[in-house]
Design a protein around this motif. Sequence first.
Motif, PDB file in Angstrom:
ATOM      1  N   GLU A 121       5.488   8.131  -1.207  1.00  0.00           N
ATOM      2  CA  GLU A 121       6.023   7.614   0.057  1.00  0.00           C
ATOM      3  C   GLU A 121       4.913   7.463   1.098  1.00  0.00           C
ATOM      4  O   GLU A 121       4.839   6.456   1.814  1.00  0.00           O
ATOM      5  CB  GLU A 121       7.102   8.569   0.587  1.00  0.00           C
ATOM      6  N   GLU A 154       6.581  -4.360  -3.601  1.00  0.00           N
ATOM      7  CA  GLU A 154       7.194  -3.379  -4.493  1.00  0.00           C
ATOM      8  C   GLU A 154       6.094  -2.841  -5.390  1.00  0.00           C
ATOM      9  O   GLU A 154       5.315  -3.625  -5.950  1.00  0.00           O
ATOM     10  CB  GLU A 154       8.299  -4.009  -5.334  1.00  0.00           C
ATOM     11  N   LEU A 213       7.227   6.453 -10.022  1.00  0.00           N
ATOM     12  CA  LEU A 213       7.867   6.160  -8.739  1.00  0.00           C
ATOM     13  C   LEU A 213       7.866   4.655  -8.508  1.00  0.00           C
ATOM     14  O   LEU A 213       6.825   3.998  -8.631  1.00  0.00           O
ATOM     15  CB  LEU A 213       7.121   6.854  -7.604  1.00  0.00           C
ATOM     16  N   ARG A 250       8.852   1.953  -5.524  1.00  0.00           N
ATOM     17  CA  ARG A 250       9.196   1.893  -4.099  1.00  0.00           C
ATOM     18  C   ARG A 250       9.019   0.462  -3.557  1.00  0.00           C
ATOM     19  O   ARG A 250       8.125  -0.271  -3.982  1.00  0.00           O
ATOM     20  CB  ARG A 250       8.301   2.834  -3.278  1.00  0.00           C
ATOM     21  N   LYS A 251       9.894   0.102  -2.609  1.00  0.00           N
ATOM     22  CA  LYS A 251       9.810  -1.180  -1.911  1.00  0.00           C
ATOM     23  C   LYS A 251       9.661  -0.925  -0.423  1.00  0.00           C
ATOM     24  O   LYS A 251      10.289  -0.017   0.133  1.00  0.00           O
ATOM     25  CB  LYS A 251      11.079  -2.024  -2.150  1.00  0.00           C
ATOM     26  N   ARG A 252       8.871  -1.759   0.220  1.00  0.00           N
ATOM     27  CA  ARG A 252       8.719  -1.675   1.662  1.00  0.00           C
ATOM     28  C   ARG A 252       8.630  -3.093   2.229  1.00  0.00           C
ATOM     29  O   ARG A 252       7.976  -3.960   1.664  1.00  0.00           O
ATOM     30  CB  ARG A 252       7.460  -0.892   2.046  1.00  0.00           C
TER      31      ARG A 252
END
Length: 480
Positions: A44, A458, A473, A475-477
């Motif tokens: 994160e 991503e 992991l 993750r998308k932002r």
Amino acid sequence: MRRENAYLTVYLALCLAVVLSLYLALIEGARRSGAAMEAVCAGETGMQNIMAEYHRELMNRFNLFAIDSSYGTDVCGKKKTEAHLMGYLKKNLGMDGIPGGSYLYRDFMGLQADDAEVTAVSIMTDEGGAVFRKMAIEAISDDVGLDLVDQVQDWLSVVKVNGLDQTEYDEQRQQAEETIAGYDGKEVQISETESVCVEVDNPAEQINAKRGLGILHLVIEEESTLSSKRIDSAGLVGYRRKQGNINVGNMPAQSADSLWDKILFQEYLLKYLECYGGEDRNGALAYQIEYLIAGKDYDTDNLQSVALRLSGIREAANVVYLLTDAEKMLEIEAAAILACGVIALPVLIPVVKTVILFGWAYAESLHDVKVLLEGGKVPLIKDRSSWHYSLEGALQGAAEPEAEAGTGLSYQDYLRILMLLTDLDTLTMRAMDMVEGDLRLTPGNAGFRLDACYAGIEAVMHISSTYGYHYELRRKRFYQ
């Protein structure tokens, strides 16, 4: 006693074995849970670090957030973003920031980053600039009131209902002038025994002669003050897109193509780009909003194109008003009868009326455009109080009265209308041209490309432990 002591020793040994097993199991569980938490936190944090690397000039100048995947170099691509993400993972998982580091402490989790891959990106230029447009709308939405949106919609409705953006009015004028020209020198039978050679003088000839002089020459007193800037559109995103030489992302883009969205988008453009009368910085072009509408490389060409379109809209609007003013229509009819009475050809009266009507409207439109370019206002549809030219003054090419501030719509308001009449994809692509052109003038951004800017990513991160744990992991932002 020895036998009892032996029993006690065995009992304690068995108890310690159970307790130690439980203790070691708890330690292993804590290690496993802690490692999972640390891996998630590192992932994160790494994603947040990547998103914090937004392009500073793009944010400062245009209030847009995006990752420049070239990182100030001439080469762009996700590999550099992956390398940055990998670097952040290693720093977050390592002990480099701890005094003494691995010399004094042992890493209880033993985590290390194995791999970081950017699997999907949303690029600002995706789907014809839909991503860019959406981000611009979000950047301006809190600053635009509902009253302005409703007002712009009303203006567009007036333009559409009255056909002010159509060529119908100009076609009527040309047809009338051709009819008059067709009678000039023509032998016409006026009685059973008599015919005459008609010589027709166009009553609006003087004012119509101005149509070929160049609109800027007629509405701007000091043309020498105009910008002479030029932009090389062949190197910008619009041209690259036509050539197929553009980076494309693989994330779906949200549509932003409703009338509401278009109005908000053009408010963003009016806030962050320049137009005639508001040049206050050293941009790629001085008349950037005019470029969005006209799409030409030179400032003067863009301004001339916009001025011509304004003149056309104003001429059509002035015709609409004159047709509703009975007194002025009587003046036009009297002038037409007088002109046709000289040549004794009543059949030409309706045609001459049309020519006079458009000549008067055109003279008024030149005054209107001049007022707008000097910072004044002009109503979309005039009334008697806002009309300036007399019929005689208009047809004889009398000197224009001094431009007045007036009431109604400003030059920027008319630009709003012209942008609404421009194809949304075309408007968006030209806006991205301006963003690229402006940013390339800033230090360190000579090779800036909007199709290298990520609005969202991503990533898949693989983290392992020396104790045998493995974590993946995903993750998308997004900045949107």
